[in-house]
Design a protein around this motif. Sequence first.
Motif, PDB file in Angstrom:
ATOM      1  N   LYS A   1       0.954  -1.315   0.262  1.00 15.46           N
ATOM      2  CA  LYS A   1       0.032  -0.043  -0.394  1.00 15.46           C
ATOM      3  C   LYS A   1       0.558   1.604   0.186  1.00 15.46           C
ATOM      4  O   LYS A   1       1.828   1.404  -0.149  1.00 15.46           O
ATOM      5  CB  LYS A   1      -1.167   0.029   1.434  1.00 15.46           C
TER       6      LYS A   1
ATOM      7  N   TYR B   1     -10.469   3.331   2.650  1.00 15.92           N
ATOM      8  CA  TYR B   1      -9.683   3.842   3.655  1.00 15.92           C
ATOM      9  C   TYR B   1      -8.567   2.842   3.732  1.00 15.92           C
ATOM     10  O   TYR B   1      -6.966   3.445   4.055  1.00 15.92           O
ATOM     11  CB  TYR B   1      -9.973   3.979   4.875  1.00 15.92           C
ATOM     12  N   HIS B   2      -9.159   1.447   4.070  1.00 12.72           N
ATOM     13  CA  HIS B   2      -8.110   0.607   3.641  1.00 12.72           C
ATOM     14  C   HIS B   2      -7.124   0.383   2.912  1.00 12.72           C
ATOM     15  O   HIS B   2      -6.191   0.137   2.721  1.00 12.72           O
ATOM     16  CB  HIS B   2      -9.164  -0.931   4.212  1.00 12.72           C
ATOM     17  N   TYR B   3      -7.476   0.261   0.675  1.00 13.95           N
ATOM     18  CA  TYR B   3      -7.210   0.173   0.084  1.00 13.95           C
ATOM     19  C   TYR B   3      -5.857   1.403   0.213  1.00 13.95           C
ATOM     20  O   TYR B   3      -4.734   0.745  -0.562  1.00 13.95           O
ATOM     21  CB  TYR B   3      -8.141   0.595  -1.182  1.00 13.95           C
TER      22      TYR B   3
ATOM     23  N   SER C   1      -4.783   4.754   7.107  1.00 14.64           N
ATOM     24  CA  SER C   1      -4.071   4.679   8.637  1.00 14.64           C
ATOM     25  C   SER C   1      -3.427   5.620   9.113  1.00 14.64           C
ATOM     26  O   SER C   1      -3.480   5.857  10.427  1.00 14.64           O
ATOM     27  CB  SER C   1      -4.444   3.748   9.030  1.00 14.64           C
TER      28      SER C   1
ATOM     29  N   TYR D   1      -8.005   9.055   9.523  1.00 15.11           N
ATOM     30  CA  TYR D   1      -8.333   8.514  10.788  1.00 15.11           C
ATOM     31  C   TYR D   1      -9.807   8.419  11.744  1.00 15.11           C
ATOM     32  O   TYR D   1     -10.035   7.710  12.273  1.00 15.11           O
ATOM     33  CB  TYR D   1      -6.879   7.430  11.633  1.00 15.11           C
TER      34      TYR D   1
ATOM     35  N   GLN E   1     -13.180  -8.794   3.015  1.00 11.05           N
ATOM     36  CA  GLN E   1     -12.078  -7.584   2.024  1.00 11.05           C
ATOM     37  C   GLN E   1     -10.974  -8.103   2.227  1.00 11.05           C
ATOM     38  O   GLN E   1      -9.846  -7.788   2.394  1.00 11.05           O
ATOM     39  CB  GLN E   1     -12.717  -5.816   2.737  1.00 11.05           C
TER      40      GLN E   1
ATOM     41  N   LEU F   1      -8.191  -6.443  -0.442  1.00 13.83           N
ATOM     42  CA  LEU F   1      -6.860  -6.438  -0.062  1.00 13.83           C
ATOM     43  C   LEU F   1      -5.863  -8.016   0.059  1.00 13.83           C
ATOM     44  O   LEU F   1      -6.604  -9.185  -0.108  1.00 13.83           O
ATOM     45  CB  LEU F   1      -6.845  -5.843   1.333  1.00 13.83           C
TER      46      LEU F   1
ATOM     47  N   THR G   1      -5.058  -8.200   4.823  1.00 13.51           N
ATOM     48  CA  THR G   1      -4.426  -7.050   4.817  1.00 13.51           C
ATOM     49  C   THR G   1      -3.895  -5.685   5.069  1.00 13.51           C
ATOM     50  O   THR G   1      -3.580  -4.842   4.956  1.00 13.51           O
ATOM     51  CB  THR G   1      -6.602  -6.385   6.864  1.00 13.51           C
TER      52      THR G   1
END
Length: 793
Positions: free
Chosen positions: A336, A402-404, A408, A414, A667, A672, A676
Amino acid sequence: MTRGHWIEPYQRWQPPGCLMHQYTGKDIRACLNGQRIVYIGDSTIRQLFWATAKKLNVTGANAYRQKVDTHEDLAFENVYFVWDPFLNSSSLRAELLSSFDDNIPEAADTSKTAGLITVGGGLWYARHFRSDWLDHYRDALDYLAPLLGADEDRPALYHTPLSTKRRKDHPVYMVPVQVPLYNTLSPTRASSITPIKISSMNEYLFNLSMTQGIKVSWSHLLMTLERETAYEESGLHVIDDVAVRKVDVLLNARCNAQMTILRGYPFNKTCCSAYESLHPWKTCFYLALLSIPILVSGFRHYGKANELTKAFTVLSVVLTYCYLADRTQLFDKTQKHFKYQDFSSLCAAVLLLGLLSVRPTSDKKPSAGDALSSIQDASPSFLPRDQSDEWKGWMQFVILIYHYTGASSILGIYQVIRILVASYLFLTGFGHTVFFYKKQDYSLSRCTSVLVRYNLLSCMLPYIMATDYLFYYFAPLVSFWYLVVYLTMRIGSSKNTSMAFLLGKIGMSAGIVTVLARAPILFERIFQFLQYTCHIHWNVKEWQFRLQLDCYIVYCGMVAAIVYCKVSDILRGQPFSQNTLSGIIRRHWNKIPLIAAVVALVTLVAFGYFIQQFSDKVSYNRWVPFVSLFPILAFVILRNCNRHFRHFYSSAFAWLGRCSLETFTLQFHIWLAADTKALLSSGVFGRKATHVDGRYLDLVILTAVFLWLSWMTADATTRITSWIIDPTRQSAEQVKLTSLKLVNEMGLEGLHGELRCRGAFYRLLTNWNDLWMRKLEIRMASIILIMWILNMV
């Protein structure tokens, strides 16, 4: 080892199709288990020695560096450097010979063996030899080639964890001659260290590696290719950050397979490593999923068996896809890298999709068969079903982005995401409380249906993916809070019409949960008991962290639900709601929404200013349980303050909201990757992960597959949950059609004859099937028993 590119210059290096781990001192010690790391060569190799030493102890390494001379052997903890710029010393050959001594005893001291040897040099040949520099370099490599090359008897490094005892398993890596930054070399160096010399030596090394099987880290050259900022002022040596990444390449090649076995998930070290092969019992697990509806429903000739078979098949396919995507090398895994442009553009695209799908809300009440849909059987005037689904949907879109994008690390984003997660729990408290208050249904089947629906997918994935249940933390979290709401509303439910009594119960419940979250001795004992009896290993600190973050927002949702139900009774003129406060609410109800909307706007602005005062996540997290209700209530008020706002919703967002539980869980593995820690990539559209090479095309295709499978899984788990709760439920018409079909095919006498011929065993199975299908307690006990057996395998 051979290719790659910078995702973030000098901080994160991306090999093609796999995830590289940045090793710490703790990781190095765990991998090598006391064995030595040996670097042999010139000053460019010495840089790798210092980079490794700083990983182990940066303060001690810096202090040691001040005491040593330039051209001497070095030793720091278990890291050694042998000064040998010409690659012809007796120390080098002795180290290589001792590393491949097969006669080492099993009980030998591992501190005397080398777990990793890195050899490199050649610049001194270019610097100090005018004419025959290449001949000398060739002679040195030819002399060492038998010891540098691969041994056919050695296990494959990329698939087998390396032994810490047998020296023939210890890898030796060669580093190519460092290409200097020629235009910044000193005049004396520039006159002798020329491009033709460096390229000729590396060309010979390449040819030799092909014939002798020498493992060469060619990616070291790519790290500095056309990058002037990667070099120090001398133009000969690289900066410290580049040296650290060079060391990481070597450590990933040496340690990843072993560390994957030692530490298990998250499987975030996929370079030079092999996943665990599919265990036979997992194959049996897949087959069992497909056979369940046939074994159970087939005895009674239910036509519903076809629907169940489809549901279990969908679930099996999804679990298989999760395994193939995140536990094999079939798909690429990439790191990421947060970019504001990526985050904002994806959010803008989602917003546009939501606006284009705005539709009038439907006043249809949820079907009685859906355990989750029936939570909120309330008037559409406030948080109707379509609106709550829309809310969950757009929040899910934002959380996925947000995760992809790896956002964070950005504090402001966040902070918003924490409020969105709290909003889910607010809806949990609100919806279940409305249901219990209005329906008064505290039956076992009702409670079980919600818990099974929440946890069906999250309980199956750990058996396939070698994770644990708490890893998919949202399902355990909402399950815990559902039980809290259930017990709070169930105890003394006959007095729930009293506002004071309800608020008192909620206050007591909040106090008990606060004690459990702040001093989790009860959870520690429960987790220890599960570990000893069920072989379950859950992280009590992680669970405590999750509980503390949103400790009170569910209770805020409960209070909001009770207030909503009471106000609804007042506006409908219920006899028990006749008092002074009721009269005031009725008289001024037309003004209340406007006043509430103004207060909500002010609250959102004030909250935006408030969160800007925090400089880190830790301090913000301490405040979240106490302040998250303000922006959530403000949003709810603004979304419902006007009838036009209430009677329109985004169908695209609502669609995702109806399968948000599945998208949140799936996900982890099919959108992901590396549990993750990375991104999933098909590897079809190029491996550079740039716009031109098809990164966004890859994203579109994998996202479409991910969302479609999530929707199919939501439907499958709903059907399976309904079947588990009441396997006998089917329409009279369906039974009639099935019976007529059997009679037409076999005749009435033939049907009776077949049943008689099947004998006692068939009757025994049929009797057990009847008992299993009549008793919910037996069905749940059977499921728990199967899970216990799988845990103990």
